[in-house]
Design an enzyme around this catalytic site. Sequence first.
Site, PDB file in Angstrom:
ATOM      1  CB  CYS A 140     -55.512 -62.876 -41.581  1.00  0.00           C
ATOM      2  SG  CYS A 140     -55.703 -64.579 -42.026  1.00  0.00           S
TER       3      CYS A 140
ATOM      4  N   GLY B  63     -61.488 -60.023 -41.440  1.00  0.00           N
ATOM      5  CA  GLY B  63     -61.796 -61.432 -41.189  1.00  0.00           C
ATOM      6  C   GLY B  63     -62.902 -61.545 -40.165  1.00  0.00           C
TER       7      GLY B  63
ATOM      8  CG  ASN C 226     -52.806 -60.217 -43.210  1.00  0.00           C
ATOM      9  OD1 ASN C 226     -52.684 -59.018 -43.413  1.00  0.00           O
ATOM     10  ND2 ASN C 226     -53.588 -60.963 -43.962  1.00  0.00           N
ATOM     11  N   GLY C 227     -51.562 -63.142 -44.621  1.00  0.00           N
ATOM     12  CA  GLY C 227     -50.895 -63.358 -45.908  1.00  0.00           C
ATOM     13  C   GLY C 227     -51.066 -64.800 -46.331  1.00  0.00           C
TER      14      GLY C 227
ATOM     15  CE1 TYR D 223     -64.673 -54.177 -50.476  1.00  0.00           C
ATOM     16  CE2 TYR D 223     -63.212 -56.061 -50.533  1.00  0.00           C
ATOM     17  CZ  TYR D 223     -64.433 -55.512 -50.231  1.00  0.00           C
ATOM     18  OH  TYR D 223     -65.404 -56.278 -49.677  1.00  0.00           O
TER      19      TYR D 223
END
Length: 489
Positions: free
Chosen positions: A20, A46, A125-126, A265
């Site tokens: 996300c 995402g 997010n997570g 990344y």
Amino acid sequence: MSTAMPAAHPFDDDKLREECGVFGVVGVTDASNFVALGLHALQHRGQEAGGIVTHDPDTGFNQQRRMGLVRDNFTSAAMMERLPGTIGIGHVRYSTAGSKGQTAMRDVQPFFGEFSMGGAAIAHNGNITNAMSLRRELIERGSIFQSSSDSECIIHLMARSMGRNIPDRMEEALRKVEGAFSIVAMTRTKLIGCRDPLGVRPLVLGKVGDGWALASETCALDIIGAEFVREIEPGELVVVTEKGVASHFPFRPNRARFCIFEHVYFSRPDSILGGRSVYETRENIGRELAKENPVDADLVCPVPDSGTPAAIGYSLESGIPYAMGIIRNQYMGRTFIEPTESIRNMGVRLKLNVNRALIKGKRVILVDDSVVRGTTSRKIKEMILDAGAAEVHFRIASPPTQWPCFYGVDTPQREKLLAATMTEDEMRDHLGVDSLKFISLNGLYRAVGETKGRDPNAPAYCDACFSGEYPVAPSDMIEQGFQAKTAAE
Ligand code: SF4
């Protein structure tokens, strides 16, 4: 406007995927335009769905959620007219095709809740590592869930809180939540941002004109011309209005453990993390990789695009010329035709092609960011050998990925991770390359600025996918039978 699901690529399952990206803005005219641009800059976090919520005094809360890319859904004037207001938040989401099933519309964020003191929308997010047990408990106590997302627990916990206002309720809810969260939320007038006590996922604050913005990464501030102010601290909750930023620290203090893989990344190379340019860090990773794992060769080539800065670093350190030995088809987006079986078999060739004239007869070092299942690495090696390379040496800019991530990154089950089932030599033979070497965990720590390497007693980052040492016990997964690392491993 298409609501069709963009088809997953045949080789998507060979990379870890951030799940996300979040963005929010307050105090600007036409907030939805800013949110759409911010989400567009975060699209790498995402690609399967996105949503925007805004608030306008005349129309109240407005919400649009769509499957697909931001550019395909949130660019028309008609769409933006449906999202009026000077405050807004948004979310982009990735979910796996396959084992977890495709994203359902009901799982697309932001989520919205109506409370006695007004509405609130939330984008997360997570991953909440105790979401299953929280959900069970909440359902037993009468909560009716609308989605299968772990993030929805936060809304239900807020509904049960006795807090006097939304930020208080959010604080109380988040104290019950375990795992990784970077959250952007909003009420009618307030933008709220919060990071979990370990600060596993990123969240930054920016200033845009008279307003403010919160974003997963600084690249999303750049696109709207916002000035980067600072990172939200691990464990910090900020309430942002047009008047300014109020900061709270509602959790028990903890040692920060930011995700080290964001440096390798996930984050965009033009973002700044922890005061460091992601691009420069990746170049450093390449330099460390070259110091640790030299080899005689004629060319250093990146596996595009994410291996590029590390390959440049490897080349600079080793003195071996850098070359674009593999060319990526820039127009091979995720909206490509539905992959039929025959297209699927073409695999990586759909996206990457070897620069034959350059490769023929050469000893080639290929630099990639990670090896997950190894399927893509094998295909790339075949393409390079088909093009007449004399030797192929893989150099990997992360340590062997041996453990799944439970903090908001899509990872295959442990037994599907090549490095979990094979030694380095076995992986080399399996991939059929002349040599295969990974950066060490200490080398990676040095590259991100920890000059003494990794402190085994107090690691400065989350590195669980490499070390198996999870900073927050993944309680739901352990309940489901996940075997954590034993003392002997
Ligand atoms: S397990 Fe790996 S990918 Fe997940 S948060 Fe930790 S370092 Fe990042």
